[in-house]
Design an enzyme around this catalytic site. Structure first.
Site, mmCIF file in Angstrom:
data_model
loop_
_atom_site.group_PDB
_atom_site.id
_atom_site.type_symbol
_atom_site.label_atom_id
_atom_site.label_comp_id
_atom_site.label_asym_id
_atom_site.label_seq_id
_atom_site.Cartn_x
_atom_site.Cartn_y
_atom_site.Cartn_z
ATOM 1 N N ASP A 185 0.915 -1.519 0.277
ATOM 2 C CA ASP A 185 0.067 0.441 0.095
ATOM 3 C C ASP A 185 1.048 1.650 0.256
ATOM 4 O O ASP A 185 1.592 1.538 0.685
ATOM 5 C CB ASP A 185 -0.850 -0.394 1.648
ATOM 6 C CG ASP A 185 -1.834 1.314 1.555
ATOM 7 O OD1 ASP A 185 -1.428 1.539 0.959
ATOM 8 O OD2 ASP A 185 -2.132 1.847 2.659
ATOM 9 N N LYS A 585 -6.997 -4.613 -4.884
ATOM 10 C CA LYS A 585 -5.919 -4.915 -4.915
ATOM 11 C C LYS A 585 -6.163 -6.084 -4.938
ATOM 12 O O LYS A 585 -5.461 -7.012 -4.885
ATOM 13 C CB LYS A 585 -5.500 -4.515 -3.306
ATOM 14 C CG LYS A 585 -6.054 -2.634 -3.824
ATOM 15 C CD LYS A 585 -5.450 -1.916 -1.873
ATOM 16 C CE LYS A 585 -4.724 -0.676 -2.021
ATOM 17 N NZ LYS A 585 -4.406 -0.159 -0.649
#
Lengths: 989, 382
Positions: A185, A585
């Protein structure tokens, strides 16, 4: 919404996404609120982003299972061979039932095939020790105890949050040594999510604070405002700019002690000086800006009754009534406020990305500021431009009604509002620009470089915009000057003016050609990055395009798109995916995980939006960051800082992998050479299932005699010491792709086991061609035979482990020598007593008699030596692998010595925009979530508490982040109690 | 769902002493891990590296030690004199052919045969007389377990109630067999006698000592006669039956020597120690060296081995038939050294391994010398 109260005209208010109370929100400033549930079910954000937590299994376990199958086959074939041979042997006259060895009546009566079957089963039982059942126990113990070393590691201890690493599962320790893809991230992981106001530019003049950066990431506020500004611009302009910073935001002031909801916890705290206030905002940028203004003398005091209070440089309180907030949204990339001064002037302040502000201001103002903005952007700061506009009463009336109408519109509310905003935010005049730094995590660049050096491919998955993310990638040295960027975003897709799908395919093919076909064929895992000849590629894709790739309009293309995309990605050192929804993601992770070769993936993140990706990857790492504990709770391992990832993978992961791989191979090996003599013995005892070893030895072998040394080894071994592992990231590549548990090493161990088993059995067999082994002419029987074999076996496998041990701590010594001593002691003891509960005293004095025979000693010594000889030879002939020789290896990717600092890595950069880092907007696709995500974006920057009655803070949205902030704040205040003399206070956010 | 796991973990955290929520009021206590060498994986450690440099001397050492040992073993083994006589009687011409045949003799007369042989060399010191059987599976599982050690240890209850493992040699004539089981039942019972033919033609019986052939611990601890009967074993064993194949009950194995009778008869004890391989030898008698030390125990010359086949009770079968399973019977006369009986294997093994090590040492030295110089420094063990 109509609110009816007695004796009052119904007032109409609008309800928008900003009124949405999201999961985990905390109430503040009020005891209760009334709420209406809008929707429940499977299409809520939580349900959509939720991912079933599945059992994670490590690659090592899969290898174990494969090996187990092989050994099962060996077991079954051994049993089949023996059974067959038994009946072949018995068919010969007089063998089955000689006169001296009659069967019982029952045995004679048994049906032939049933007998065969029971014989088969007996052989299975006899040879079952080849299946290392105890290995599972040992592996579990190793994993369980081994995981403590992560927890105990002082290097993972973060003095700031006073916590070390957390291990949520012990099953994946070794997986840390196998990582090929790292998904990270950005916000909060690569960067600190901790904005710092660096400089501003007013009317073309640069203002920069030149005081030293405080240790903590906040500002040190000394007594009184800092006057370090050189009056370059006019005072009026300066003050206008600072007022704009103070007014144009949605920040809330959180004054210590005034928090009723915090209740008793804060009782007894000292009243704090006024300067010690916290700011709460969904966007850290805004806080940074407000703090920046404070540094220059303008303090935002808070919002009360729709009045914003500011204390200016003269310590006067200025009051502005807040009329409207024109929320931030990622399409406009700006936000505005309309305020009224006491004197009745109506002002509109607007701040936003340069690209969205510049066209709306007078062009002659732009040039002076553009220079600064671009320079700041290149330095990696997030820049914002500030503009203002004075509204006449008429203009305001028009705006007021327009806004009101738009807000109440039931259809196309968004569009209408947007149009209204656009109409308002024109013809402004530019007053200045700000530069805010989103600081990288400590040693982020070094960590990333080390991971790349270790052969891992790094994917940055972020909800951020491309530009911001790209700048971070440069700052982290994920992209370097020489890196060729392949971009696949909405923007590049629209360039071609052809259909998006066609353009996508075209681009994919082009990139594929460049990155895959033209690149020299390199083998994954052996690629040395520092081998500078080849071109490095970076790949950038955004969420919308990714949706297109994953779900192309025509199903037929799906696999083509996917495979092209994957192949490109696999040849890029870094892939940047921006504007990702949390579930996207996870999708990416899943795609890579299931790609060819099923590489091991690792996800690292700190926020709730990373949870799905953390759950999806083989190994999920949570960072104990500011965005709450959600990620930490769902992760497999949690570390306080990104920089700890380096040691976690390069040192811990590497060691764990080597340990467990060795453990597994050793277990299979030692059971093979344990049971092989027993198998061979069947050829000499008429295939009668006669065990070679005594039952006690059979049972104790795995439990007592050989278990502890390998356990000690698998917990303590450091074949290369930790410092060297950390210094030479390339060492990680040596164990990549499950190197120690592939078929080749397995075959080696198996052959070793077979060789040794043959040695043990036939060595003793030849000795027993004359069983008169004592100097008094007495002979040895079958139990002596077994005991000699077993003694050789125990000593050999233990010494084999000793040979493999590179790191002899006292624990290893005691385990290895202790086990051997225990074996000798046990054998004496077991054979020294007539055990009343035993039916047969098979081993009575067998061991002692064995030791009284010189021949037995000599055969034991020579068999041990002979069994270990090939091992020793190989070890010598192989490249010396010692800790010292490692050091001599030219450290290709020596990343230890590079001084860490953010300034050292201030790379070339595209433009950055200071907007909400967590904004997730999808231009298309993902239709289910778009509303909520849009609302998230809107909420984050807009409408924080201007409606005080509603009493909701922006923290609704990121409740965990908010909670965390509160906690940290308390923690600090607690600290401050104990250090009353501390002159300066930290603002914690 | 998430919320529940959330809580669970929260509670978990509180179990740990000193684990404090990051913001709790008591959050002063640090969770910093102990800085001990063990926990930080920094235990002092010896890190040996096996390199050519360290292993080379070891190889030479092994070579230098093993080759002399091997030569010693080999010479010792060669000096052991061993003489083997096969008296199975397979050939028509062999003297025991008749006795080994089923039909050739009836139960009333015993059968004996004389096997002449010549020793070329003198046997010095004590000579050990073994009998050897081939293809006799004493290590067959059904056979190995067919015994009752507690009965043999003199346990009264086991005497009258032997283990089930002894089946089908547990009872006969409704009486419990003592000693029960297949092993005891098949006790080797050929009687072997040795005669020296003096050059003048006279025949001297050679004194065969029948004690000292079993392990001391077996004879004195593991095997014991049941107590009682005032030393009269026939009373002790009165309620038991003799093994089916035996000619006489257990208490008549050696009526002349009470210390060698019953369960502690050494022939029985030796037999009860089951052999490891189907071809085995067992110690039968010891010929002790002459007191005067002047004449050898067995001077070179002609000898006669007198084999007396014992008579089976009812079944008209030869007593110890081995031909049904292609077995062989041998008698081995052997001297003994410190390493036991004659076995060249160990000597050869030691010489081989020693030479291999020495050879490897030379090869390694060569390699080390030629290629190892570059990373010489790396060889220093830590």
């Amino acid at each position: 919404m109509h609110i009816y109260k007695p004796e009052q005209e119904p007032a109409v208010r609008s309800l928008g996404p900003e009124n949405l109370l999201l999961k985990g929100a905390t109430l503040k400033n009020t005891k209760k609120i009334y709420g209406v549930s809008v929707y429940t079910g499977m299409e809520t954000k939580m349900a959509l982003n939720y991912q079933g937590k599945s059992q994670k299994r490590s690659a090592v376990e899969k290898s174990i299972n494969a090996f187990l199958c092989v050994y099962l086959c060996i077991l079954i074939s051994k049993a089949v061979v023996c059974t067959t041979l038994k009946y072949v042997w018995q068919s010969k006259e007089g063998q089955d039932e000689p006169w001296y060895n009659q069967k019982t009546q029952k045995e004679k009566d048994t049906f032939m095939y049933l007998k065969m079957f029971t014989d088969f089963l007996s052989f299975m039982v006899l040879f079952n020790f080849i299946i290392p059942v105890s290995m599972y126990v040992t592996v579990e113990m190793q994993k369980f105890f081994g995981s403590f070393f992560i927890k105990w590691d002082n290097d993972f201890f973060d003095p700031e949050i006073k916590e070390g690493a957390l291990v949520n599962t012990s099953d994946l320790n070794e997986e840390l040594g196998q990582v090929e893809y790292v998904f990270t991230d950005k916000t909060g992981t690569l960067t600190q999510n901790n904005m710092e106001f660096i400089e501003c530019c007013i009317d073309g003049f640069q203002y920069r604070q030149r005081d030293v950066r405080s240790e903590l990431d906040g500002f040190t506020v000394t007594d009184g405002p800092v006057h370090k500004l050189q009056p370059k611009a006019g005072v009026e302009k300066e003050e206008l700019f600072l007022r704009a910073l103070c007014l144009c935001h949605t920040v809330q002031v959180k004054e210590a002690g005034s928090e009723e909801t915090l209740g008793d916890r804060l009782d007894g705290m000292l009243p704090k000086p006024e300067e010690e206030r916290g700011f709460i905002a969904s966007s850290p940028d805004e806080v940074a800006l407000v703090k920046g203004a404070m540094k220059y003398g303008f303090t935002f005091l808070g919002l009360e009754n729709k009045k914003m209070k500011i204390r200016n440089r003269q310590n006067d309180i200025e009051e502005y009534s807040l009329l409207h907030v024109l929320n931030f949204d990622p399409v406009r990339r700006r936000m505005s406020v309309i305020v009224q001064t006491r004197s009745g002037e109506t002002l509109l302040f607007c701040k936003g990305a340069d690209s969205s502000i510049f066209p709306r201001v007078r062009p002659e103002e732009v040039d002076r500021i553009r220079l600064h903005v671009e320079r700041n952007a290149t330095e990696g700061y997030r820049t914002l431009c500030v503009a203002y506009k004075q509204l006449t009463a008429e203009e305001y009336m028009v705006a007021e009604t327009g806004l009101q109408d738009a807000r109440l519109a039931l259809q196309d509310r968004e569009e209408k509002l947007m149009a209204m905003y656009n109409q308002l935010e024109t013809g402004m005049s530019l007053i200045g620009a700000t530069a805010v730094e989103d600081r990288l995590q400590e040693e982020a660049a070094e960590t990333m470089e080390a991971l790349q050096g270790a052969g891992m491919k790094i994917w940055v998955l972020t909800g951020d915009k491309m530009e911001t993310a790209k700048s971070t990638c440069y700052a982290c040295r994920l992209f370097q000057r020489g890196t060729e960027l392949l971009e696949l975003t909405v923007r590049t897709l629209e360039d071609g003016r052809s259909k998006r799908e066609e353009r996508l395919l075209e681009l994919l093919r082009d990139y594929h050609k460049r990155a895959v076909q033209d690149a020299p064929p390199v083998r994954t895992g052996v690629v040395t990055r520092s081998w500078c000849g080849s071109q490095e590629y970076g790949f950038i894709i955004d969420g919308a395009t990714l949706t297109l790739v994953m779900n192309p309009p025509r199903d037929a293309d799906a696999s083509l798109y996917r495979s092209l995309f994957l192949q490109i990605c696999q040849n890029c050192t870094t892939v940047l995916c921006c504007r990702m929804a949390p579930l996207q993601k996870a999708q990416i992770v899943k795609m890579v995980k299931n790609s060819k070769g099923s590489p091991i993936t690792l996800s690292i993140g700190d926020g709730a939006n990373d949870v799905s990706m953390i759950l999806e990857a083989h190994v999920g790492i949570g960072i104990k960051g500011k965005e709450g504990r959600q990620a930490v709770r769902n992760s497999d391992y949690a570390i306080p800082k990104l920089k700890h990832l380096k040691k976690l993978l390069l040192a811990h992961g590497h060691l764990y992998y080597v340990r467990i791989a060795h453990l597994v191979q050793y277990f299979f090996y030692k059971n093979l050479c344990f049971i092989l003599p027993q198998f061979l013995y069947q050829f000499f005892c008429g295939y009668s299932q006669q065990p070679l070893y005594d039952a006690a030895y059979l049972t104790m072998y795995n439990i007592c005699f050989t278990s502890l040394p390998i356990l000690a080894y698998s917990l303590l071994e450091q074949h290369i010491c930790i410092e060297i592992l950390l210094d030479n990231a390339t060492l990680y590549r040596e164990i990549a792709k499950n190197a120690m548990l592939r078929w080749r090493p397995f075959l080696y161990w198996t052959l070793l086991g077979i060789f040794q088993g043959l040695m043990f059995f036939f060595g003793v067999r030849f000795l027993f061609s004359n069983p008169a082994l004592q100097d008094n002419g007495q002979v040895f029987g079958n139990w002596s035979y077994g005991t000699i074999v077993f003694t050789v076996l125990v000593f050999t496998v233990t010494l084999k482990l000793a040979l493999d041990t590179r790191h002899w701590t006292w624990l290893n010594h005691s385990a290895i020598w202790g086990s051997l001593a225990f074996y000798v002691f046990f054998s004496f003891f077991w054979g020294g007593i007539i055990w009343p509960f035993l039916k047969q005293q098979r081993l009575y004095f067998v061991f002692a008699n064995m030791l009284s025979s010189v021949s037995a000693w000599l055969v034991i010594i020579i068999l041990i030596l002979l069994s270990l000889l090939p091992e020793i030879l190989l070890m010598v002939l192989r490249k010396p692998r010692g800790p010292l020789s490692r050091q001599k290896k030219p450290g290709q990717s020596n990343v230890g010595g590079i001084p860490s600092s953010q300034s050292s890595a201030r790379p070339l950069l595209m433009r950055t925009f200071s907007d909400e880092s967590n904004t997730v907007i999808l231009t298309d696709g993902c239709c289910h979530t778009s509303l909520l995500q849009a609302s998230e974006g809107a909420l984050l920057t807009g409408a924080v508490g201007w409606d005080h009655q509603s009493s909701l803070t922006s923290a609704d949205l990121h409740p965990l982040r908010f909670n965390k902030t509160q906690q940290r704040f308390q923690l600090e205040s607690h600290d401050s109690k104990s250090h009353k003399t501390a002159p300066s206070r930290h603002f914690l956010l | 769902m998430m919320a529940s796991s959330y809580n669970a973990k929260e509670e978990d955290g509180h179990h740990h002493p000193g684990s404090v929520g990051s913001g709790g009021p008591g959050g002063v206590k640090s969770k910093k891990p102990d800085n001990t060498a063990f926990k930080q994986q920094r235990l002092p450690a010896w890190q040996p590296i096996l390199t050519a440099g360290t292993v080379l001397p070891a190889f030479f050492m092994i070579g230098l030690i093993f080759i002399p040992i091997g030569i010693g073993l080999f010479v010792t083994s060669n000096n052991i004199k061993e003489f083997e006589i096969d008296y199975t009687g397979v050939d028509m011409s062999s003297p025991c052919f008749n006795c080994s045949q089923n039909y050739s003799w009836n139960s009333t007369s015993s059968c004996s045969c004389s096997v002449p042989f010549t020793l070329d060399q003198a046997f010095e010191s004590n000579v050990f007389m073994y009998y050897g059987l081939s293809n006799f599976y004493q290590n067959h599982r059904r056979y190995v377990k067919s015994r009752d050690d507690s009965q043999l240890n003199g346990d009264k209850s086991s005497l009258l109630n032997p283990s089930k493992e002894c089946e089908p040699y547990r009872t006969s004539d409704k009486k419990q067999i003592a000693p029960c089981g297949a092993i005891a039942n098949s006790l080797f019972n050929d009687t072997l006698e040795l005669f020296y033919i003096h050059p003048n033609g006279s025949r001297f019986a050679i004194n065969l000592v029948k004690t000292g052939i079993a392990w001391w611990t077996d004879k004195h601890v593991k095997f014991r006669n049941p107590a009682g009967g005032d030393g009269n074993l026939s009373i002790v064993f009165q309620d038991t039956s003799k093994p089916v194949n035996w000619r006489k009950p257990v208490y008549e194995l050696d009526p002349n020597d009470p210390d060698n009778n019953g369960f502690i008869n050494e022939d029985l004890i030796v037999w009860m120690r089951t052999a490891a391989l189907p071809t085995f030898r067992k110690l039968y008698r010891i010929i002790q060296k002459k007191k005067d030390n002047m004449t050898p125990t067995l001077p070179p010359g002609d000898y006669i081995l007198e084999v007396t086949y014992s008579i089976l009770t009812i079944n008209v079968t030869p007593d110890y038939p081995v031909r049904s399973f292609d077995g062989r019977k041998r008698v081995i006369l052997s001297t003994i050294s410190w390493m036991g009986g004659k076995n060249p294997f160990l000597g050869i093994a030691y010489i081989t391994v020693g030479s291999v090590c020495f050879f490897l040492g030379v090869v390694l030295l060569f390699i080390h010398h030629k290629y190892g110089n570059r990373n010489n420094n790396a060889d220093i063990p830590n």
